[in-house]
Design a protein around this motif. Structure first.
Motif, PDB file in Angstrom:
ATOM      1  N   VAL A 149      -4.581  -2.309  10.572  1.00  0.00           N
ATOM      2  CA  VAL A 149      -3.209  -1.779  10.539  1.00  0.00           C
ATOM      3  C   VAL A 149      -3.057  -0.778   9.388  1.00  0.00           C
ATOM      4  O   VAL A 149      -2.465   0.286   9.559  1.00  0.00           O
ATOM      5  N   LEU A 150      -3.640  -1.102   8.235  1.00  0.00           N
ATOM      6  CA  LEU A 150      -3.543  -0.184   7.091  1.00  0.00           C
ATOM      7  C   LEU A 150      -4.182   1.166   7.395  1.00  0.00           C
ATOM      8  O   LEU A 150      -3.622   2.216   7.087  1.00  0.00           O
ATOM      9  N   GLU A 151      -5.350   1.122   8.027  1.00  0.00           N
ATOM     10  CA  GLU A 151      -6.027   2.384   8.383  1.00  0.00           C
ATOM     11  C   GLU A 151      -5.157   3.220   9.305  1.00  0.00           C
ATOM     12  O   GLU A 151      -4.998   4.430   9.119  1.00  0.00           O
ATOM     13  N   TRP A 152      -4.602   2.551  10.300  1.00  0.00           N
ATOM     14  CA  TRP A 152      -3.756   3.241  11.292  1.00  0.00           C
ATOM     15  C   TRP A 152      -2.490   3.797  10.628  1.00  0.00           C
ATOM     16  O   TRP A 152      -2.115   4.958  10.862  1.00  0.00           O
ATOM     17  N   VAL A 153      -1.858   2.974   9.791  1.00  0.00           N
ATOM     18  CA  VAL A 153      -0.632   3.418   9.123  1.00  0.00           C
ATOM     19  C   VAL A 153      -0.904   4.669   8.291  1.00  0.00           C
ATOM     20  O   VAL A 153      -0.096   5.602   8.261  1.00  0.00           O
ATOM     21  N   ASN A 154      -2.057   4.706   7.650  1.00  0.00           N
ATOM     22  CA  ASN A 154      -2.367   5.874   6.825  1.00  0.00           C
ATOM     23  C   ASN A 154      -2.496   7.157   7.648  1.00  0.00           C
ATOM     24  O   ASN A 154      -2.256   8.242   7.148  1.00  0.00           O
ATOM     25  N   THR A 155      -2.852   7.001   8.937  1.00  0.00           N
ATOM     26  CA  THR A 155      -2.969   8.206   9.778  1.00  0.00           C
ATOM     27  C   THR A 155      -1.613   8.668  10.315  1.00  0.00           C
ATOM     28  O   THR A 155      -1.499   9.798  10.781  1.00  0.00           O
ATOM     29  N   ILE A 156      -0.610   7.799  10.296  1.00  0.00           N
ATOM     30  CA  ILE A 156       0.689   8.187  10.886  1.00  0.00           C
ATOM     31  C   ILE A 156       1.830   8.244   9.876  1.00  0.00           C
ATOM     32  O   ILE A 156       2.937   8.630  10.223  1.00  0.00           O
ATOM     33  N   LYS A 157       1.565   7.874   8.630  1.00  0.00           N
ATOM     34  CA  LYS A 157       2.674   7.748   7.667  1.00  0.00           C
ATOM     35  C   LYS A 157       3.428   9.070   7.465  1.00  0.00           C
ATOM     36  O   LYS A 157       4.653   9.063   7.310  1.00  0.00           O
ATOM     37  N   SER A 166       0.824  -1.205   0.000  1.00  0.00           N
ATOM     38  CA  SER A 166       0.000   0.000   0.000  1.00  0.00           C
ATOM     39  C   SER A 166       0.864   1.264   0.000  1.00  0.00           C
ATOM     40  O   SER A 166       0.606   2.206  -0.755  1.00  0.00           O
ATOM     41  N   LEU A 167       1.890   1.281   0.857  1.00  0.00           N
ATOM     42  CA  LEU A 167       2.733   2.483   0.947  1.00  0.00           C
ATOM     43  C   LEU A 167       3.546   2.672  -0.327  1.00  0.00           C
ATOM     44  O   LEU A 167       3.678   3.799  -0.826  1.00  0.00           O
ATOM     45  N   ALA A 168       4.050   1.576  -0.879  1.00  0.00           N
ATOM     46  CA  ALA A 168       4.808   1.677  -2.135  1.00  0.00           C
ATOM     47  C   ALA A 168       3.900   2.242  -3.219  1.00  0.00           C
ATOM     48  O   ALA A 168       4.315   3.077  -4.030  1.00  0.00           O
ATOM     49  N   GLY A 169       2.630   1.813  -3.208  1.00  0.00           N
ATOM     50  CA  GLY A 169       1.660   2.303  -4.183  1.00  0.00           C
ATOM     51  C   GLY A 169       1.386   3.794  -4.035  1.00  0.00           C
ATOM     52  O   GLY A 169       0.924   4.444  -4.970  1.00  0.00           O
ATOM     53  N   GLN A 170       1.657   4.316  -2.834  1.00  0.00           N
ATOM     54  CA  GLN A 170       1.485   5.754  -2.592  1.00  0.00           C
ATOM     55  C   GLN A 170       2.792   6.510  -2.814  1.00  0.00           C
ATOM     56  O   GLN A 170       2.921   7.673  -2.431  1.00  0.00           O
ATOM     57  N   GLY A 171       3.780   5.799  -3.352  1.00  0.00           N
ATOM     58  CA  GLY A 171       5.041   6.460  -3.690  1.00  0.00           C
ATOM     59  C   GLY A 171       6.025   6.563  -2.533  1.00  0.00           C
ATOM     60  O   GLY A 171       7.013   7.282  -2.615  1.00  0.00           O
ATOM     61  N   ILE A 172       5.752   5.836  -1.441  1.00  0.00           N
ATOM     62  CA  ILE A 172       6.670   5.868  -0.299  1.00  0.00           C
ATOM     63  C   ILE A 172       7.711   4.767  -0.474  1.00  0.00           C
ATOM     64  O   ILE A 172       7.379   3.611  -0.782  1.00  0.00           O
ATOM     65  N   ASP A 173       8.959   5.166  -0.293  1.00  0.00           N
ATOM     66  CA  ASP A 173      10.062   4.226  -0.451  1.00  0.00           C
ATOM     67  C   ASP A 173      10.131   3.354   0.798  1.00  0.00           C
ATOM     68  O   ASP A 173      10.409   3.846   1.890  1.00  0.00           O
ATOM     69  N   CYS A 174       9.817   2.058   0.674  1.00  0.00           N
ATOM     70  CA  CYS A 174       9.892   1.221   1.869  1.00  0.00           C
ATOM     71  C   CYS A 174      10.465  -0.148   1.570  1.00  0.00           C
ATOM     72  O   CYS A 174      10.438  -0.621   0.434  1.00  0.00           O
ATOM     73  N   SER A 175      11.024  -0.744   2.621  1.00  0.00           N
ATOM     74  CA  SER A 175      11.549  -2.106   2.487  1.00  0.00           C
ATOM     75  C   SER A 175      11.035  -2.919   3.660  1.00  0.00           C
ATOM     76  O   SER A 175      10.750  -2.381   4.729  1.00  0.00           O
ATOM     77  N   LEU A 176      10.902  -4.208   3.435  1.00  0.00           N
ATOM     78  CA  LEU A 176      10.359  -5.108   4.457  1.00  0.00           C
ATOM     79  C   LEU A 176      11.436  -6.109   4.854  1.00  0.00           C
ATOM     80  O   LEU A 176      11.998  -6.798   3.996  1.00  0.00           O
TER      81      LEU A 176
END
Ligand SMILES: Cc1cc2nc3c(=O)[nH]c(=O)nc-3n(C[C@H](O)[C@H](O)[C@H](O)COP(=O)(O)O)c2cc1C
Length: 149
Positions: free
Chosen positions: A136-144, A25-35
Motif C-alpha cells: 500500500v505504501l508503494e502504491w500511495v507514493n505513486t498516486i499521492k 509516511s505521508l506526514a513525514g513527507q510533509g503532507i497534511d493528513c488525518s486518519l
C-alpha cells in the motif's frame, strides 16, 4: 497543497495498521493528513481528498466501523464532485467473488457521488502478502501527487 483524509475500515486491525503506516509516511513527507476510523458524512464531504483503506468482512461486506457512514452516504448522497480519491482494499482471494467486496463498494459509491478516482482500486490479497503495508505504501507514493498535489 490540499490535505488528505484517510479512512480506515477494519475488523481485526490489519487495515488500521496499514492506514497508520500510510499516515505516518505521508506526514513525514510533509503532507497534511488525518486518519478517521469512525468517520461521519461530513468527514467525506469536507475532505480535500480521500484515501479509503478497507478490509472486507462477511461475504463482501463493509467492516462494521464503516457500515453506518456507508449507508448514510447512500441515503444522503452528498455530491463529492471532482474530489480526488483512491481506494486500497485488503481482502483474501479465497473468498472468490466477494474478494475485496468492501473496497469495490466504496469505489462504486464514491464514483456515483461524482468524486474523481485518481487510480484504479488497489487489491491486496492476504493469500499473497504478509506485509500489506509495504504494497500500500508503494502504491500511495505513486498516486499521492494526484491526491494532494
Ligand atoms: C469472517 C471473515 C470474513 C471475510 N470475508 C472476506 C470477503 O468476503 N472478501 C475478502 O476479500 N476478504 C474477506 N476476509 C478477509 C479479510 O478482509 C482480510 O483478512 C483482511 O486482511 C482483514 O483485515 P482487517 O484486520 O483490517 O479486518 C474475511 C475475513 C474474515 C475473518
Amino acid at each position: 497543497m490540499g490535505s488528505l483524509t484517510i479512512i480506515a475500515g477494519t475488523v481485526y486491525g490489519n487495515a488500521q495498521h496499514v492506514a497508520e503506516q500510510v499516515e505516518e509516511s505521508l506526514a513525514g513527507q510533509g503532507i497534511d493528513c488525518s486518519l478517521e476510523s469512525d468517520p461521519s458524512v461530513a468527514d467525506f464531504s469536507d475532505a480535500d481528498a480521500l484515501l479509503i483503506i478497507t478490509s472486507t468482512t462477511g461475504q463482501g461486506d463493509v467492516p462494521p466501523n464503516l457500515e453506518f457512514v456507508f449507508s448514510d452516504l447512500k441515503d444522503e448522497s452528498p455530491m463529492l464532485t471532482g474530489k480526488p480519491f483512491a481506494v486500497a482494499a485488503l481482502g483474501d482471494s479465497s473468498y472468490g467473488d466477494s474478494f475485496c467486496g468492501a473496497g469495490k463498494q466504496f469505489q462504486a459509491l464514491l464514483t456515483e457521488l461524482q468524486a474523481d478516482a485518481v487510480a484504479d482500486m488497489l487489491e491486496i490479497d492476504a493469500m499473497e502478502t504478509l506485509e500489506p503495508e509495504k504494497d500500500v505504501l508503494e502504491w500511495v507514493n505513486t498516486i499521492k501527487d494526484k491526491l494532494v498535489g
